[in-house]
Design a protein around this motif. Structure first.
Motif, mmCIF file in Angstrom:
data_model
loop_
_atom_site.group_PDB
_atom_site.id
_atom_site.type_symbol
_atom_site.label_atom_id
_atom_site.label_comp_id
_atom_site.label_asym_id
_atom_site.label_seq_id
_atom_site.Cartn_x
_atom_site.Cartn_y
_atom_site.Cartn_z
ATOM 1 N N UNK A 248 -10.061 11.146 12.511
ATOM 2 C CA UNK A 248 -9.317 10.005 12.080
ATOM 3 C C UNK A 248 -8.517 10.093 10.775
ATOM 4 N N UNK A 249 -8.969 11.055 9.928
ATOM 5 C CA UNK A 249 -8.179 11.198 8.679
ATOM 6 C C UNK A 249 -7.021 12.114 8.870
ATOM 7 N N UNK A 250 -7.274 12.968 9.746
ATOM 8 C CA UNK A 250 -6.154 13.716 10.046
ATOM 9 C C UNK A 250 -5.172 12.957 10.825
ATOM 10 N N UNK A 251 -5.436 12.133 11.728
ATOM 11 C CA UNK A 251 -4.663 11.080 12.198
ATOM 12 C C UNK A 251 -3.823 10.280 11.297
ATOM 13 N N UNK B 32 0.927 -1.233 0.104
ATOM 14 C CA UNK B 32 -0.037 -0.125 0.033
ATOM 15 C C UNK B 32 0.949 1.178 -0.126
ATOM 16 N N UNK C 226 -3.966 5.118 6.723
ATOM 17 C CA UNK C 226 -5.331 5.141 6.776
ATOM 18 C C UNK C 226 -5.721 3.906 7.511
ATOM 19 N N UNK C 227 -4.949 2.562 6.966
ATOM 20 C CA UNK C 227 -5.564 1.561 7.597
ATOM 21 C C UNK C 227 -5.316 1.208 9.295
ATOM 22 N N UNK C 228 -3.811 1.736 9.268
ATOM 23 C CA UNK C 228 -3.717 1.732 10.609
ATOM 24 C C UNK C 228 -4.333 2.715 11.692
ATOM 25 N N UNK C 229 -4.846 3.715 11.063
ATOM 26 C CA UNK C 229 -5.424 4.771 12.070
ATOM 27 C C UNK C 229 -7.128 4.459 11.871
ATOM 28 N N UNK C 230 -7.495 3.583 10.888
ATOM 29 C CA UNK C 230 -8.724 3.147 10.618
ATOM 30 C C UNK C 230 -9.598 4.538 10.461
ATOM 31 N N UNK C 231 -9.018 5.366 9.535
ATOM 32 C CA UNK C 231 -9.384 6.513 9.274
ATOM 33 C C UNK C 231 -11.019 6.610 8.321
ATOM 34 N N UNK C 232 -11.076 5.599 7.452
ATOM 35 C CA UNK C 232 -12.306 5.442 7.033
ATOM 36 C C UNK C 232 -13.567 4.977 7.920
ATOM 37 N N UNK D 240 -2.231 5.220 2.205
ATOM 38 C CA UNK D 240 -3.278 4.102 2.318
ATOM 39 C C UNK D 240 -2.857 3.220 3.523
#
Lengths: 807, 194
Positions: free
Chosen positions: B182-185, B125, B132-138, B129
């Motif tokens: 979470x997106x900012x994270x 990834x 975003x997986x690690x922070x569970x942004x979506x 990407x």
């Protein structure tokens, strides 16, 4: 308790697809021979279709068919205010009248321009109070309200009664609905501070990012429908009825849903998905129906607005002694809801009010489709009541956090109209965690400090929602290779609870997560009936079902081991994917061996007999299809006791610019009390997501209509503003109590709805604080309202106006 | 947010191509089979995710339509189809752009990147990407491809943004689930991963 999975983060199976773009939403699918449907929607707010002439359109090259309400409802449209698939009696602008299918959308659009629909215009109304006033127009044909099981009716107040209410007085008309407990008069008499006034809260659309597009085709007598849903099996159950196809012949496919906040939970709130299904049946081709943002805004559901009167009494120590509410709720053009009742119920719970009286009347308006939206009722009233608590605290000389703490519910208390006990309630703990994280003792000293045009406002809020359905089912399977399959009918709308609730089953069997497959995404994968994923229900309800099914499976596994290795099932234990004798760990069988033996035995072990009697019909179909090829655990969840609540507490600091009416949220701390934490990242997402929704309710979201023609002025994100990244804090601090609820096997309770209410309450409280405690008695409080207040300008808006500008 | 792309520029582009602009948000441009009278069908070559693709593009066709319905790149989502939500954000010459508001013909000499082009051939990834997986942004994920492309564009221009700069960089992308935090994270973690 030390858990293997509960309370641990994990990578949900679908998240990779979300970051790569590979996961498919309904509109991402296509099918050989697929044609496209477009809608002709009502251009006027209330009408009757007199005639439809589609002959010219049907003669066009590339046009395959037209679908009307007469096709969908050959015996006449169903009575009631519910949204129809298609209608000949539109009661809101944008309601679908007919659909055209063509080779492409351009052709379908052109064909629509060649269809002549003759409408009989009917009187329309945008504000429920205008309809209530004698001589006012009715939103529906046959009345302005709908009485359950009785039909449409007309509810009218005298002009004087409506004028008196608009002038700020207690309504005097007989309400449609009431509840009461305690001695209200005595409680008010014992109050040292009584506040009385009118209030409004706005309706506004759900605005899920994914429009409710759908694609359908029929194959070998079965209907395949690609759609969007927040409740996979529960919605499919109802959608089969709407389309008129036996459940056995209906496959609902929904791998991912682009947002659902109450209006994609049940089939009757998203009946438009039946249009491509019925059209496909009629023209015998796959049909894709893409929904535009305008269409989504019109039929995608909206929150009920309130026009209310409230009287609240507080004792000298700050105890909330009495709450008296009268609420006229806006039922819109279609749909409806019980928001007003829930609002009063929510006050009773959150503030443990000694005496409560609720009176409510629900009236239609020719505005959007209404229905449940995140925290229906409790969240609207949260933004109204919180500044009133601050006012009481100020008048009584009680600290603003203290007045909330002394009223807050805790384990052992009862609450709400039903005076129901809580399964558990850890609000005192939530207050402690949140106030320390926020450093309330220091922060409160900054309240109302002015620096140039900027004034600091400190806000506190609480949120509540009751969540705890029962009567659902669970299916888990152990396959011959020793893998655990958890069949989960929860929708995939972004909470990841389809996966996190499945971990309750993995926990029971101590199964490594990589050896677990969550079976979901389409109903022909044989799913159990699960709770609609709304009302913060998933985590409580579906951990119970999955845990129960896993316990059934575990019992069968031990029984098989005992049959093979001797002794009783009770003599066996599990670990490392083996069943073994508690007295001799070496005497055992692997999970794979157990599954293989179970398959060999058949009968009750493989779902071929001895099913729970109460199992829902939907689940029975799935079990019957699965029977025989794996060792199965099956469970029907009986009714549980008491009310499992979700609670939140929020503290916030804002910096109000009194020259512009704009404020920045400098800091926000929001803490959940939702029992044991199952999935920390998922909980954090619910808390921050709810916060954004709360910010929208308190300060931004409303929809507006043109009073002359009844046309919506809000048809998308731009005109019905949802918060953007710039309207929300750069960082939201989150936390949780993490104490177990005794009515749930893993201790969990829901959180999605109250996560919003507490923030709406806190922001409203902070706005009021920054303006010397001024009560707007309104949600949202917009910049123009703030500027008018600061400038001392008297608004010329109609008092208690609904669906329009107001002061 | 692409500051060089405005509604005015989009409409000017439509006028230049001889087609009528639609404000209804209808996907009329999705099907090359139906073209306004007088318009010229054109096979053009566009560079998408490093591959030059030949595609039949109608004059009034938006880049989002071409990507989704001609090239099968359905990772680019349409939330509003009128420049309000940012779900369709792609990179055009490294600049985040709303694909619903860009005419394909106007970028035929450009370098277009979509969410499908970020992953390495071996399945690794992209750092955004992965973060975003690690922070569970979506949450629901519908706005995620747009958020990711906005973040990739931001980090190319500013590899070590402050949280405030990241907030500005993604401010053209709406998330109705409210997953902004979470997106900012995710963006901040991606900057660390590099």
């Amino acid at each position: 308790m030390a858990y293997m999975h509960i309370g641990k983060n994990f990578v949900p199976p679908d998240v990779n697809g979300k970051v790569t773009g590979r996961i498919k939403y309904a509109e991402d699918y296509s099918r050989e021979g697929m044609v496209y449907a477009r809608l002709l929607t009502s251009p006027i707010p209330h009408a009757r279709v007199v005639n439809i002439d589609a002959s010219e359109a049907l003669a066009m090259d590339g046009v395959f068919g037209v679908l009307t309400a007469d096709d969908v409802y050959p015996d006449g449209e169903p009575q009631g205010t519910g949204l129809k698939v298609l209608t000949n009696e539109p009661t809101l602008v944008g309601e679908p009248i007919l659909a055209v299918a063509a080779i492409d959308e351009k052709t379908a659009e052109t064909a629509i321009t060649k269809i002549t629909v003759t409408f009989e215009r009917l009187p329309f109304v945008l504000d429920p109070l205008d309809s209530l006033a004698e001589g006012g127009a009715d939103a529906y044909t046959g009345g302005n309200t709908y009485v359950f099981r009785q039909g449409f009716a007309e509810e009218k107040w005298s002009q004087d009664q409506v004028a008196s209410f608009r002038a700020g007085n207690e309504p005097t008309a007989e309400p449609q609905q009431t509840f009461a407990y305690g001695d209200l008069d005595a409680a008010l008499a014992a109050s040292a501070f009584v506040y009385e006034g009118t209030f409004t809260t706005a309706g506004y659309p759900h605005q899920s990012m994914e429009p409710r597009s759908a694609m359908a085709y029929w194959e070998n007598g079965k209907l395949y429908l690609h759609g969007t849903s927040q409740s996979l099996s529960a919605l499919a159950d109802g959608m089969a009825s709407i389309v008129g196809v036996p459940q056995e012949d209906f496959v609902f496919i929904n791998e991912a849903t682009g947002g659902g906040f109450g209006q994609r939970a049940r089939a009757n709130s998203i009946p438009s998905m039946a249009i491509p299904a019925k059209m496909s049946q009629k023209i015998n081709r796959p049909v894709m129906m893409r929904i535009t943002r305008d269409e989504e805004t019109a039929i995608g559901g909206a929150r009920q607005g309130f026009q209310g009167w409230i009287k609240v009494g507080f004792k000298a120590d700050g105890t909330m002694a009495a709450a008296d509410l009268y609420i006229v709720s806006d039922n819109g053009g279609k749909g409806g809801g019980g928001d007003a009742y829930s609002a009063a119920d929510g006050i009773s719970v959150l503030y443990q009010t000694e005496a409560v009286r609720f009176r409510g009347t629900s009236i239609g308006s020719n505005t959007g489709h209404r229905g449940a939206q995140r925290g229906p009722g409790q969240n609207q009233i949260a933004a109204i009541i919180s500044p009133i608590l601050d006012k009481a605290a100020e008048e009584l000389g009680v600290d603003r956090m203290k007045i909330r703490e002394i009223n807050t519910p805790q384990t052992g208390d009862v609450g709400g109209a039903q005076r129901q006990p809580f399964t558990s309630a850890y609000m005192p703990e939530a207050f402690k965690i949140a106030s320390e994280k926020f450093n309330y003792a220091e922060r409160i000293t900054r309240s109302r400090q002015r620096n140039g045009s900027k004034v600091t406002g400190i806000g506190i809020g609480q949120g509540y929602h009751n969540a705890g359905r029962s009567g659902m089912d669970g299916i888990v399977r152990l396959t011959a290779d020793g893998r655990l399959k958890v069949h989960n009918g929860v929708g995939n709308l972004g909470t990841y609870s389809y996966a996190s609730t499945s971990r309750a089953a993995a926990e029971v069997l101590q199964m490594p997560w990589e050896r677990v497959d969550v079976v979901t995404g389409r109903t022909d994968r044989n799913l159990p009936i699960t709770s609609p994923q709304d009302g913060s229900n998933s985590i409580f309800t579906n951990t119970r079902t999955n845990y129960g099914a896993a316990m059934d499976l575990l019992g069968k596994m031990k029984e098989i081991a005992a049959m093979e290795l001797g002794g009783d099932a009770a003599d066996y234990d599990i670990g490392d994917e083996r069943v073994f004798k508690s007295s001799d760990k070496n005497a055992g069988m692997t999970f794979a061996q157990i599954a293989q033996k179970g398959i060999e035995l058949g009968g009750k072990f493989t779902g071929e007999s001895d099913l729970p009697e109460e199992l829902n019909d939907f689940t029975k179909i799935s079990v019957t299809r699965l029977a025989g090829d794996s060792l199965m655990g099956i469970f029907h969840d009986p009714k549980h006791n008491d009310n499992p609540p979700g609670f939140t507490v929020t503290f916030t600091e804002i910096e109000m610019d009194v020259e512009t009416g704009k404020y920045d949220i400098v800091d926000m701390v929001t803490v959940g009390d939702c029992g044991t934490v199952v999935h920390p990242q998922g909980l954090k997402n619910q808390l921050v997501g709810g916060a954004v929704w709360g910010i929208g309710l308190a300060g931004y979201e409303r929809h507006l209509y043109d009073p002359q023609n009844g046309l919506p002025a809000s048809t998308g994100y731009w005109q019905s503003k949802i918060p953007t990244m710039m309207d929300t804090p750069a960082k939201i601090q989150t936390g949780w109590v993490d104490l177990p609820d005794p009515e749930n096997p893993v201790g969990a309770r829901g959180i999605g709805e109250p996560a919003m209410g507490a923030v709406a309450a806190a922001v409203a409280s902070a706005i009021s604080d920054s303006l010397d405690g001024h009560l707007f008695n309104s949600a949202p409080v917009t910049a123009d309202m703030i500027i008018n207040h600061v400038a001392g300008v008297t608004s010329d808006a109609v008092p208690l106006a609904q669906n329009n500008f107001r002061g | 947010m692409n500051l060089n792309l405005t509604r005015r520029r989009f409409i000017k582009g439509v006028i230049a191509s001889g087609a009528a602009a639609t404000t209804t948000g209808v996907w009329v441009a999705a099907n090359g089979a139906a073209r306004p009278a007088g318009a010229v069908e054109r096979m053009i070559r566009i560079n998408v995710n490093g591959q030059v693709r030949t595609v039949d593009v109608a004059p009034q066709e938006t880049l989002a339509s071409t990507l989704r319905y001609k090239l099968g790149l359905t990772g680019t989502k349409l939330g509003c189809n009128r420049g309000e939500c940012g779900a369709c954000t792609v990179l055009v010459d490294d600049v985040p752009s709303y694909a619903c508001s860009v005419l394909t013909h106007s970028v035929k000499n450009g370098r277009i990147e979509t969410v499908e082009g970020l992953e390495s051939a071996d399945g690794t990834l992209h750092p955004v990407q992965q973060a975003f997986v690690e922070e569970l942004s979506p949450q629901c994920g519908y706005c995620t491809p747009g958020q990711i492309m906005a973040a990739v564009g931001l980090l190319r221009e500013n590899p070590n943004p402050t949280r405030e700069e990241a907030r500005m960089g993604l401010s053209g992308n709406i998330c109705r689930c409210g997953s902004y935090d979470s997106y900012l994270d995710g963006v901040m973690r991606a900057a660390q991963i590099g």
